[in-house]
Enzyme design. Structure first.
Site, mmCIF file in Angstrom:
data_model
loop_
_atom_site.group_PDB
_atom_site.id
_atom_site.type_symbol
_atom_site.label_atom_id
_atom_site.label_comp_id
_atom_site.label_asym_id
_atom_site.label_seq_id
_atom_site.Cartn_x
_atom_site.Cartn_y
_atom_site.Cartn_z
ATOM 1 N N GLY A 44 1.108 -1.531 0.136
ATOM 2 C CA GLY A 44 -0.005 0.259 0.256
ATOM 3 C C GLY A 44 0.705 1.403 0.005
ATOM 4 O O GLY A 44 0.186 2.432 -0.243
ATOM 5 N N GLU A 99 3.818 3.969 6.241
ATOM 6 C CA GLU A 99 2.676 2.745 6.164
ATOM 7 C C GLU A 99 1.849 3.853 5.725
ATOM 8 O O GLU A 99 2.077 4.542 5.394
ATOM 9 C CB GLU A 99 1.953 2.291 7.245
ATOM 10 C CG GLU A 99 0.742 1.993 7.201
ATOM 11 C CD GLU A 99 1.194 0.646 6.590
ATOM 12 O OE1 GLU A 99 1.215 0.434 5.583
ATOM 13 O OE2 GLU A 99 0.346 -0.978 7.383
ATOM 14 N N ASP A 100 0.838 2.822 4.576
ATOM 15 C CA ASP A 100 -0.456 3.660 3.533
ATOM 16 C C ASP A 100 -2.071 4.376 5.003
ATOM 17 O O ASP A 100 -2.153 5.669 4.329
ATOM 18 C CB ASP A 100 -0.830 3.093 3.247
ATOM 19 C CG ASP A 100 -1.316 1.708 3.224
ATOM 20 O OD1 ASP A 100 -1.279 1.632 4.200
ATOM 21 O OD2 ASP A 100 -2.302 0.788 2.423
ATOM 22 N N ASP A 103 -5.905 2.183 10.510
ATOM 23 C CA ASP A 103 -7.146 1.970 10.351
ATOM 24 C C ASP A 103 -7.795 2.219 11.689
ATOM 25 O O ASP A 103 -7.896 2.832 12.557
ATOM 26 C CB ASP A 103 -8.177 1.230 9.029
ATOM 27 C CG ASP A 103 -9.238 1.108 9.150
ATOM 28 O OD1 ASP A 103 -10.462 2.245 9.746
ATOM 29 O OD2 ASP A 103 -9.695 -0.056 8.596
ATOM 30 N N LYS A 131 -6.870 7.335 9.743
ATOM 31 C CA LYS A 131 -8.657 7.210 10.125
ATOM 32 C C LYS A 131 -8.691 7.255 11.658
ATOM 33 O O LYS A 131 -9.088 5.930 11.670
ATOM 34 C CB LYS A 131 -9.275 6.353 9.452
ATOM 35 C CG LYS A 131 -9.317 6.136 8.181
ATOM 36 C CD LYS A 131 -10.506 5.543 7.569
ATOM 37 C CE LYS A 131 -10.432 4.525 6.657
ATOM 38 N NZ LYS A 131 -10.810 3.173 5.757
ATOM 39 N N PHE A 152 -13.815 3.947 2.720
ATOM 40 C CA PHE A 152 -13.344 2.900 2.710
ATOM 41 C C PHE A 152 -12.570 3.966 0.676
ATOM 42 O O PHE A 152 -13.178 4.098 0.189
ATOM 43 C CB PHE A 152 -13.403 1.944 2.388
ATOM 44 C CG PHE A 152 -12.651 0.717 2.031
ATOM 45 C CD1 PHE A 152 -11.469 0.290 2.737
ATOM 46 C CD2 PHE A 152 -12.243 0.467 0.577
ATOM 47 C CE1 PHE A 152 -10.951 -1.092 2.485
ATOM 48 C CE2 PHE A 152 -11.476 -0.259 0.626
ATOM 49 C CZ PHE A 152 -10.535 -0.776 1.529
ATOM 50 N N VAL A 153 -11.037 4.221 1.066
ATOM 51 C CA VAL A 153 -10.424 4.564 -0.376
ATOM 52 C C VAL A 153 -9.639 3.703 -0.683
ATOM 53 O O VAL A 153 -8.781 2.584 0.080
ATOM 54 C CB VAL A 153 -9.947 6.343 1.097
ATOM 55 C CG1 VAL A 153 -10.614 7.127 0.847
ATOM 56 C CG2 VAL A 153 -8.982 6.083 1.818
ATOM 57 N N ASP A 159 -5.312 -0.240 -1.789
ATOM 58 C CA ASP A 159 -6.425 -0.658 -2.975
ATOM 59 C C ASP A 159 -7.596 -1.282 -2.110
ATOM 60 O O ASP A 159 -7.950 -1.370 -1.183
ATOM 61 C CB ASP A 159 -5.490 -2.809 -2.742
ATOM 62 C CG ASP A 159 -5.340 -3.401 -1.397
ATOM 63 O OD1 ASP A 159 -4.935 -3.158 -0.959
ATOM 64 O OD2 ASP A 159 -5.941 -4.430 -1.543
ATOM 65 N N ARG A 165 -4.604 0.708 -7.185
ATOM 66 C CA ARG A 165 -3.507 0.651 -6.135
ATOM 67 C C ARG A 165 -2.910 2.210 -7.403
ATOM 68 O O ARG A 165 -2.238 3.245 -6.649
ATOM 69 C CB ARG A 165 -2.687 0.091 -6.156
ATOM 70 C CG ARG A 165 -2.966 -1.579 -4.976
ATOM 71 C CD ARG A 165 -1.932 -2.009 -5.047
ATOM 72 N NE ARG A 165 -2.179 -2.932 -3.736
ATOM 73 C CZ ARG A 165 -1.859 -3.119 -3.074
ATOM 74 N NH1 ARG A 165 -2.324 -1.832 -1.764
ATOM 75 N NH2 ARG A 165 -2.133 -4.943 -2.418
HETATM 76 P P1 IMP Z 1 -5.217 -1.461 10.303
HETATM 77 O O1 IMP Z 1 -4.953 -2.909 10.900
HETATM 78 O O2 IMP Z 1 -7.063 -2.108 10.936
HETATM 79 O O3 IMP Z 1 -4.863 -0.299 11.055
HETATM 80 O O4 IMP Z 1 -5.241 -1.514 8.514
HETATM 81 C C1 IMP Z 1 -4.326 -0.710 7.822
HETATM 82 C C2 IMP Z 1 -4.394 -1.628 6.911
HETATM 83 O O5 IMP Z 1 -5.848 -1.880 6.930
HETATM 84 C C3 IMP Z 1 -3.676 -0.581 5.460
HETATM 85 O O6 IMP Z 1 -2.322 -1.220 5.688
HETATM 86 C C4 IMP Z 1 -4.024 -1.125 4.312
HETATM 87 O O7 IMP Z 1 -3.878 -1.986 3.733
HETATM 88 C C5 IMP Z 1 -5.590 -1.490 5.151
HETATM 89 N N1 IMP Z 1 -6.907 -0.972 5.123
HETATM 90 C C6 IMP Z 1 -7.910 0.374 5.702
HETATM 91 N N2 IMP Z 1 -8.429 1.389 5.666
HETATM 92 C C7 IMP Z 1 -7.891 1.412 4.093
HETATM 93 C C8 IMP Z 1 -8.693 1.542 3.077
HETATM 94 O O8 IMP Z 1 -9.978 3.019 3.425
HETATM 95 N N3 IMP Z 1 -8.561 1.985 1.738
HETATM 96 C C9 IMP Z 1 -8.143 0.482 1.601
HETATM 97 N N4 IMP Z 1 -6.926 0.409 2.887
HETATM 98 C C10 IMP Z 1 -7.078 0.212 3.836
HETATM 99 MG MG MG Z 2 -2.525 -2.799 2.802
#
Ligand code: IMP
Ligand code: MG
Length: 180
Positions: A44, A99-100, A103, A131, A152-153, A159, A165
């Site tokens: 990402g 990181e991208d 969340d 977020k 969701f983006v 992706d 992507r």
């Molecule tokens: P977390 O562990 O919930 O913080 O998730 C992080 C990962 O979830 C990111 O590296 C993304 O790959 C994926 N992710 C979370 N939200 C989105 C979104 O809105 N679009 C795309 N990927 C997301």
């Molecule tokens: Mg990811």
């Protein structure tokens, strides 16, 4: 066409380029001319990582890690797996994880814990998107590109089921695309 699946563009490529420059300046302010080890979290953050590292004139070692917390859906499983690790030791290094998006925060809080055990000189978290309303694990970015609402983006590396992507901007995916 990929763009037809977007509800709207959230962040334009011009806004991204501008913010990348600002984040590079923040990193420069914190680290001056020190050497850096920057870790791209695949896949990402690939474009963000490429643009950000090029915006810095420090000596930067490029490292890559792959972790997964998601299947092909849009909600976190809470389970994190390292499928590719860095190729050189990070002990004593100035490490910046790129990181991208943060969340729920599960991915990065897990990763941070693992990387801190390896005794870097310092460890910073840099994320393109955040977020905050979705946070479940206790983690925050040291460098944050944009705070975004709970939608969701996709695009600029992000992706949905490995698609979108390579869109140059960040957009909100139409909910009917992932409800199909
Ligand atoms: P977390 O562990 O919930 O913080 O998730 C992080 C990962 O979830 C990111 O590296 C993304 O790959 C994926 N992710 C979370 N939200 C989105 C979104 O809105 N679009 C795309 N990927 C997301
Ligand atoms: Mg990811």
């Amino acid at each position: 066409m990929m763009r037809d699946d977007l509800d709207r563009i959230l962040i334009t490529k011009e806004q991204i380029a501008e913010r990348v420059k600002e984040i590079a300046a923040e990193i420069k302010r914190d680290f001056h001319d020190e050497d850096l080890t920057m870790i791209c979290i695949l896949r990402g953050s690939c474009y963000f990582f490429a643009d950000l590292t090029k915006a810095l004139d420090n000596a930067v070692t490029l490292e890559f890690m792959a972790v997964s917390s998601y299947g092909s859906g849009t909600t976190s499983s809470g389970e994190v797996k390292i499928s590719k690790d860095v190729s050189t030791p990070i002990e004593g290094k100035n490490v910046i994880v790129v990181e991208d998006i943060i969340d729920t925060g599960y991915t990065l809080s897990y990763l941070k814990r693992i990387l801190l055990q390896r005794k870097p000189k310092c460890l910073k978290i840099c994320t393109l998107l955040d977020k905050p309303s979705r946070r479940e694990a206790e983690i925050e970015g040291d460098y944050v590109g944009f705070e975004i609402p709970n939608e969701f983006v996709v695009g600029y590396g992000l992706d949905y089921a490995q698609k979108y992507r390579n869109l140059p901007e960040v957009g909100v995916l139409k909910p009917e695309v992932y409800k199909k």
